[in-house]
Design a protein around this motif. Structure first.
Motif, PDB file in Angstrom:
ATOM      1  N   GLU A 352       0.819  -1.202   0.000  1.00 43.06           N
ATOM      2  CA  GLU A 352       0.000   0.000   0.000  1.00 43.06           C
ATOM      3  C   GLU A 352       0.856   1.257   0.000  1.00 43.06           C
ATOM      4  OE1 GLU A 352      -4.169  -1.639   1.893  1.00 43.06           O
ATOM      5  OE2 GLU A 352      -2.929  -0.324   3.146  1.00 43.06           O
ATOM      6  N   CYS A 357      -1.427   3.003  -2.565  1.00 40.69           N
ATOM      7  CA  CYS A 357      -1.800   4.342  -2.100  1.00 40.69           C
ATOM      8  C   CYS A 357      -1.264   5.461  -2.987  1.00 40.69           C
ATOM      9  CB  CYS A 357      -1.378   4.529  -0.646  1.00 40.69           C
ATOM     10  SG  CYS A 357      -2.414   3.532   0.483  1.00 40.69           S
ATOM     11  N   HIS A 360      -3.962   5.628  -5.458  1.00 40.85           N
ATOM     12  CA  HIS A 360      -5.174   6.167  -4.838  1.00 40.85           C
ATOM     13  C   HIS A 360      -5.088   7.682  -4.722  1.00 40.85           C
ATOM     14  CE1 HIS A 360      -8.548   6.027  -1.810  1.00 40.85           C
ATOM     15  NE2 HIS A 360      -7.962   7.167  -1.456  1.00 40.85           N
ATOM     16  N   ASN A 361      -3.968   8.182  -4.232  1.00 40.55           N
ATOM     17  CA  ASN A 361      -3.839   9.616  -3.997  1.00 40.55           C
ATOM     18  C   ASN A 361      -3.681  10.391  -5.302  1.00 40.55           C
ATOM     19  OD1 ASN A 361      -4.055   9.316  -1.169  1.00 40.55           O
ATOM     20  ND2 ASN A 361      -1.899   8.759  -1.024  1.00 40.55           N
ATOM     21  N   THR A 487     -14.133   1.538  -3.481  1.00 36.29           N
ATOM     22  CA  THR A 487     -12.889   1.520  -2.714  1.00 36.29           C
ATOM     23  C   THR A 487     -13.221   1.391  -1.237  1.00 36.29           C
ATOM     24  OG1 THR A 487     -11.870   2.984  -4.335  1.00 36.29           O
ATOM     25  CG2 THR A 487     -10.764   2.757  -2.207  1.00 36.29           C
ATOM     26  N   GLU A 491      -9.172   1.193   3.389  1.00 36.92           N
ATOM     27  CA  GLU A 491      -8.053   1.422   2.478  1.00 36.92           C
ATOM     28  C   GLU A 491      -7.846   2.919   2.261  1.00 36.92           C
ATOM     29  OE1 GLU A 491      -7.474   0.931  -2.241  1.00 36.92           O
ATOM     30  OE2 GLU A 491      -7.800  -0.984  -1.182  1.00 36.92           O
ATOM     31  N   SER A 492      -8.933   3.653   2.076  1.00 36.97           N
ATOM     32  CA  SER A 492      -8.827   5.099   1.903  1.00 36.97           C
ATOM     33  C   SER A 492      -8.204   5.752   3.132  1.00 36.97           C
ATOM     34  CB  SER A 492     -10.208   5.701   1.633  1.00 36.97           C
ATOM     35  OG  SER A 492     -10.757   5.197   0.431  1.00 36.97           O
ATOM     36  N   ARG A 494      -6.071   4.351   5.267  1.00 41.62           N
ATOM     37  CA  ARG A 494      -4.633   4.063   5.317  1.00 41.62           C
ATOM     38  C   ARG A 494      -3.875   4.880   4.275  1.00 41.62           C
ATOM     39  NH1 ARG A 494      -6.827  -1.131   5.945  1.00 41.62           N
ATOM     40  NH2 ARG A 494      -6.366  -1.677   3.778  1.00 41.62           N
ATOM     41  N   CYS A 495      -4.490   5.100   3.119  1.00 41.68           N
ATOM     42  CA  CYS A 495      -3.830   5.922   2.108  1.00 41.68           C
ATOM     43  C   CYS A 495      -3.714   7.366   2.580  1.00 41.68           C
ATOM     44  CB  CYS A 495      -4.580   5.836   0.790  1.00 41.68           C
ATOM     45  SG  CYS A 495      -4.420   4.211  -0.013  1.00 41.68           S
ATOM     46  N   TRP A 498      -0.639   7.470   4.804  1.00 42.39           N
ATOM     47  CA  TRP A 498       0.634   7.527   4.083  1.00 42.39           C
ATOM     48  C   TRP A 498       0.870   8.903   3.478  1.00 42.39           C
ATOM     49  CZ3 TRP A 498       4.182   4.271   5.171  1.00 42.39           C
ATOM     50  CH2 TRP A 498       3.886   2.944   5.479  1.00 42.39           C
TER      51      TRP A 498
END
Length: 509
Positions: A352, A357, A360-361, A487, A491-492, A494-495, A498
């Motif tokens: 991730e 991530c 994702h970002n 999603t 998970e969102s 944790r992203c 980060w």
């Protein structure tokens, strides 16, 4: 074929230049693959690798002419910026399955010490990020010459895997988002953003190379000339991973040589450029595998193994940061075959942090600043293979490549299931990719030679929405099933962790 002059002698660590034209009437046979670029940790001379490596491969229909104007699929291979690990993937099958309606291009670029040596001394007597400049040179070469192979220079779709996917991201933000009309669409598999320090932060790497090659005995202004005078074997002996400053081994960092923020090609960190909207806005496909970290993570017996691994791979992290990481990644159960109890946790955290991530970002920034005409499609590859499961790897990094190019075409990296129970995944994925290359939409074409409407065997791939609501992605499953999914909120979260952690470390620099 050569797309740039051999980067030897005085051309080491300089931007690529045009190759010397061959004499009119001279026939050059292009029937075997030339050497790939020298990667880290191999002795020179290296079998199949050489410093003279800037070559391009092209697959096109036999009957294509300069008037064909076929869409072009330009592939940037990966290898963590330390090796050409996806070299010479065969584009023959995708050209055939497209109904001979596309042209495929792949190529080599400088990596490791040869491509990413950084210092103000390099800037003063050479160029920074020459590996990325090689890629850009190739895209310019395609724009100039691809019509001779039947390609449409105004319809190039760039595709990258891993570090190649990260490279695609960097070409989107290159020169602050300057559009040089090199591509009209982009596809990324497992976008990879390692630490991207400034050139000033990498002086220690240059100092090590100078010391290991004997070039520390001359004045700083003469050190580049000294390095260019050295035999390739001497330089290659310094082309290996070493501990980051303040860290000890083991483990060594996985990705010691990386692109740097140079103030020109990369005027700032890519994340910041995406956040500010300084990127080329084009239709995109972006995807990752479910278990991105499994082939990279340490076989951790306990939390301390994970902490040490992250500290040694991310030079700006502190022990407090690793404590926070472990708070977000408690022990994952059940344990996996052939691995220690904390391996699943290490795999998920690294996968991730490094692949899932970042995508994702970046997607969030792409959607925030793009227009409604910018189509964004994302996917999660969740195709299980019995051999991978038995090895405790789940669905590993770039396992989707065999379905995109065909399992016979990627150098033996495919799982055996692609010839049996996962065979239906190949036309599914290949169909989406060919459709996107042709029409910048994965839903436009089937795999019939005449093209035509969307094939009934392929579910509609819905666009991703990054402005709240459901952020839907395609999930591709074992055996060729495909559905849309949202999603997961965890998970969102944790992203977001980060992203905040990365910002905090950047602000301390």
């Amino acid at each position: 074929m050569r797309y740039a002059a051999p980067p030897l002698g005085e051309l080491r660590w300089r931007a690529p230049v045009e190759p010397v034209r061959t004499r009119a009437g001279t026939l050059e046979r292009a029937t075997t693959y030339p050497p790939t670029c020298l990667g880290i940790g191999v002795a020179y001379p290296a079998n199949g690798q050489d410093e003279d490596c800037l070559f391009v491969n092209i697959w096109a229909p036999t009957n294509a002419t300069a008037q064909s104007k076929l869409p072009v699929w330009a592939f940037i291979q990966g290898g963590g910026y330390t090796a050409n690990t996806n070299a010479n993937w065969d584009g023959n099958e995708v050209v055939q399955r497209s109904g001979h309606s596309i042209v495929v291009v792949n190529f080599n670029y400088r990596v490791g010490l040869w491509g990413f040596l950084a210092s103000e001394r390099v800037r003063a007597d050479g160029a920074l990020n020459v590996g990325l400049l090689d890629q850009r040179m190739l895209l310019k070469w395609v724009k100039t010459h691809i019509a001779q192979f039947g390609g449409d220079s105004s319809h190039v779709v760039v595709h990258g895997a891993s570090a190649g996917a990260g490279s695609v991201g960097m070409h989107l933000v290159a020169y602050g988002g300057r559009n040089d009309d090199l591509f009209v669409g982009a596809m990324t598999e497992s976008i990879f953003f390692p630490a991207q320090p400034s050139a000033a932060e990498l002086e220690y790497q240059f100092d090590r190379v100078a010391s290991q090659t004997g070039c520390d005995r001359v004045a700083p202004a003469q050190q580049m000339a000294c390095l260019r005078s050295k035999d390739a074997a001497v330089l290659q002996a310094a082309n290996y991973a070493q501990p980051f400053p303040g860290r000890s081994e083991p483990p060594l960092p996985l990705f010691y040589w990386t692109p740097c923020v140079d103030g020109d090609l990369l005027p700032d960190l890519p994340y910041r450029l995406f956040e500010r909207g300084q990127f080329i806005s084009v239709p995109m496909v972006l995807g990752t595998s479910t278990n991105e970290g499994s082939v990279f993570a340490p076989d951790a017996a306990g939390p301390s193994d994970i902490a040490t691994f992250f500290l040694n791979n991310f030079p700006l992290l502190t022990p407090n940061d690793t404590t926070a990481i472990l708070a977000h990644y408690p022990q994952q159960l059940p344990p996996l075959p052939q691995h220690q109890p904390w391996f699943p946790t290490a795999s998920r955290a690294y996968g991730e942090a490094t692949f899932i991530c970042p995508q994702h970002n970046v997607l969030t920034y792409l959607r925030r600043h793009s227009t409604n005409k910018t189509r964004l499609y994302t996917y999660r590859y969740n195709v299980h293979d019995d051999e991978n499961l038995a090895a405790g790897l789940g669905v590993p990094h770039l396992f989707d490549a065999a379905a995109i190019f065909g399992p016979d075409n990627i150098g033996g990296a495919a799982g055996a299931s692609y010839w049996t129970y996962n065979a239906p995944v190949v036309p599914l994925m290949m169909g989406y990719w060919i459709s996107f290359v042709r029409g910048l939409d994965p839903n436009l074409y089937d795999l019939m030679p005449t093209g035509g409407g969307r094939g009934a065997q392929r579910p509609v791939w819905e666009r991703w929405d990054g402005l709240g609501g459901d952020r839907k992605r395609l999930v591709v499953e074992t055996g060729g099933a495909a559905t849309m999914e949202g999603t997961p909120s965890d998970e969102s979260q944790r992203c977001a962790f980060w992203l905040a952690l990365g910002r905090g470390r950047m602000e301390q620099k």
